[in-house]
Design a protein around this motif. Structure first.
Motif, mmCIF file in Angstrom:
data_model
loop_
_atom_site.group_PDB
_atom_site.id
_atom_site.type_symbol
_atom_site.label_atom_id
_atom_site.label_comp_id
_atom_site.label_asym_id
_atom_site.label_seq_id
_atom_site.Cartn_x
_atom_site.Cartn_y
_atom_site.Cartn_z
ATOM 1 N N UNK A 56 0.763 -1.242 0.000
ATOM 2 C CA UNK A 56 0.000 0.000 0.000
ATOM 3 C C UNK A 56 0.792 1.288 0.000
ATOM 4 N N UNK A 57 2.047 1.266 -0.444
ATOM 5 C CA UNK A 57 2.838 2.500 -0.340
ATOM 6 C C UNK A 57 2.278 3.637 -1.190
ATOM 7 N N UNK A 67 -7.015 11.832 0.037
ATOM 8 C CA UNK A 67 -7.906 10.929 -0.693
ATOM 9 C C UNK A 67 -8.565 9.981 0.308
ATOM 10 N N UNK A 68 -9.867 9.786 0.161
ATOM 11 C CA UNK A 68 -10.614 9.048 1.189
ATOM 12 C C UNK A 68 -11.259 7.763 0.700
ATOM 13 N N UNK A 69 -11.481 7.628 -0.600
ATOM 14 C CA UNK A 69 -12.179 6.452 -1.140
ATOM 15 C C UNK A 69 -11.172 5.606 -1.925
ATOM 16 N N UNK A 70 -10.422 4.784 -1.204
ATOM 17 C CA UNK A 70 -9.305 4.054 -1.790
ATOM 18 C C UNK A 70 -9.516 2.547 -1.706
ATOM 19 N N UNK A 78 0.515 -11.816 2.106
ATOM 20 C CA UNK A 78 1.449 -11.215 3.060
ATOM 21 C C UNK A 78 1.342 -9.688 3.047
ATOM 22 N N UNK A 79 0.889 -9.144 1.922
ATOM 23 C CA UNK A 79 0.823 -7.689 1.772
ATOM 24 C C UNK A 79 -0.030 -7.047 2.859
ATOM 25 N N UNK A 80 -1.105 -7.708 3.251
ATOM 26 C CA UNK A 80 -2.029 -7.080 4.189
ATOM 27 C C UNK A 80 -1.501 -7.116 5.620
ATOM 28 N N UNK A 81 -0.690 -8.119 5.949
ATOM 29 C CA UNK A 81 -0.012 -8.112 7.251
ATOM 30 C C UNK A 81 1.001 -6.976 7.313
ATOM 31 N N UNK A 82 1.746 -6.787 6.219
ATOM 32 C CA UNK A 82 2.715 -5.692 6.165
ATOM 33 C C UNK A 82 1.991 -4.350 6.236
ATOM 34 N N UNK A 83 0.880 -4.225 5.518
ATOM 35 C CA UNK A 83 0.098 -2.983 5.539
ATOM 36 C C UNK A 83 -0.378 -2.662 6.954
ATOM 37 N N UNK A 89 -3.187 3.191 9.261
ATOM 38 C CA UNK A 89 -4.314 4.089 8.989
ATOM 39 C C UNK A 89 -4.959 3.738 7.650
ATOM 40 N N UNK A 90 -4.128 3.462 6.652
ATOM 41 C CA UNK A 90 -4.649 3.026 5.352
ATOM 42 C C UNK A 90 -5.392 1.702 5.487
ATOM 43 N N UNK A 91 -4.819 0.765 6.237
ATOM 44 C CA UNK A 91 -5.441 -0.550 6.409
ATOM 45 C C UNK A 91 -6.823 -0.433 7.023
ATOM 46 N N UNK A 92 -6.994 0.529 7.952
ATOM 47 C CA UNK A 92 -8.294 0.716 8.601
ATOM 48 C C UNK A 92 -9.317 1.365 7.686
ATOM 49 N N UNK A 93 -8.881 2.291 6.845
ATOM 50 C CA UNK A 93 -9.832 3.098 6.091
ATOM 51 C C UNK A 93 -10.024 2.687 4.638
ATOM 52 N N UNK A 94 -9.096 1.906 4.071
ATOM 53 C CA UNK A 94 -9.233 1.482 2.683
ATOM 54 C C UNK A 94 -10.037 0.200 2.552
ATOM 55 N N UNK A 95 -10.335 -0.151 1.320
ATOM 56 C CA UNK A 95 -11.014 -1.421 1.008
ATOM 57 C C UNK A 95 -10.065 -2.267 0.169
#
Length: 202
Positions: A56-57, A67-70, A78-83, A89-95
């Motif tokens: 998610x960089x 930007x709010x709708x991501x 593994x990407x989501x554990x790293x995120x 903050x991105x992990x909480x608010x993105x889809x």
């Protein structure tokens, strides 16, 4: 290497070019180019999808700039554990969706996203899955951004280069692909390695 093998290689990737590898580098010039184009053409309220978002960089850079709708698609779980660790903050608010682009793109409704972008991801789509490009146009209401390695002047369209003798990188004429599919190219910026292109729905 067929498309299934290519997808499996990325889904199991660790070390170099893995989600942790890219998180270490953080945002870069590609992040800034994507953000500038999105701000100029669709605005910070746009629904934005990144193809192959890894940890998610690039999306984190957008989130930090309002930007709010991501949304992101990523094949390597593994990407989501790293995120969660690096960009909480991105992990909480993105889809986010786990899976191959080829398996997920057809599940989105027409015009679902104002903008769709790829940073060095579409260049790895196998030739037998090029139908994906038409699907991307279908789900994009306005703007498509490609940041891809198009090869040097000696690289021919349709050519392939194996990165580290491991996985294929396919050279394509992104202008031709997306203009044939009904988009107009509105920006093109050749770089040392990648070319940034922006296309709007005609």
């Amino acid at each position: 290497m067929d498309s299934n093998e290519t997808r499996r290689e990325w889904a199991e990737r660790s070390g170099e070019y893995s989600p942790a590898y890219y998180a270490h580098y953080g945002s870069d010039g590609s992040s800034e180019a994507v953000r500038e184009l999105l701000e100029r053409f669709v605005g910070r309220d746009a629904a934005v999808l990144e193809l192959g978002c890894s940890s998610g960089r690039h999306l984190a850079h957008l989130h930090e700039h309002g930007f709010t709708d991501l949304t992101g698609i990523e094949i390597n779980d593994d990407a989501f554990d790293v995120m969660d660790e690096v960009y909480p903050d991105l992990a909480r608010h993105g889809s986010f969706y786990l899976g191959a682009i080829e398996d997920l793109v057809e599940t989105f409704e027409c015009g679902r996203f104002d903008a769709v972008y790829s940073v060095e991801t579409l260049q790895h789509i196998h030739p037998d899955a090029e139908w994906v490009f038409e699907e991307l146009c279908r789900i994009t209401d306005d703007l498509i951004i490609t940041v891809e390695n198009e090869g040097d002047r000696d690289a021919s369209e349709g050519g392939v280069n194996y990165v580290n003798d491991e996985f294929p990188l396919y050279y394509r004429n992104w202008n031709r692909i997306f203009t044939v599919l009904g988009f107009d190219e509105i920006d093109a910026r050749p770089g040392d390695r990648d070319t940034v292109r922006a296309f709007r729905s005609a």
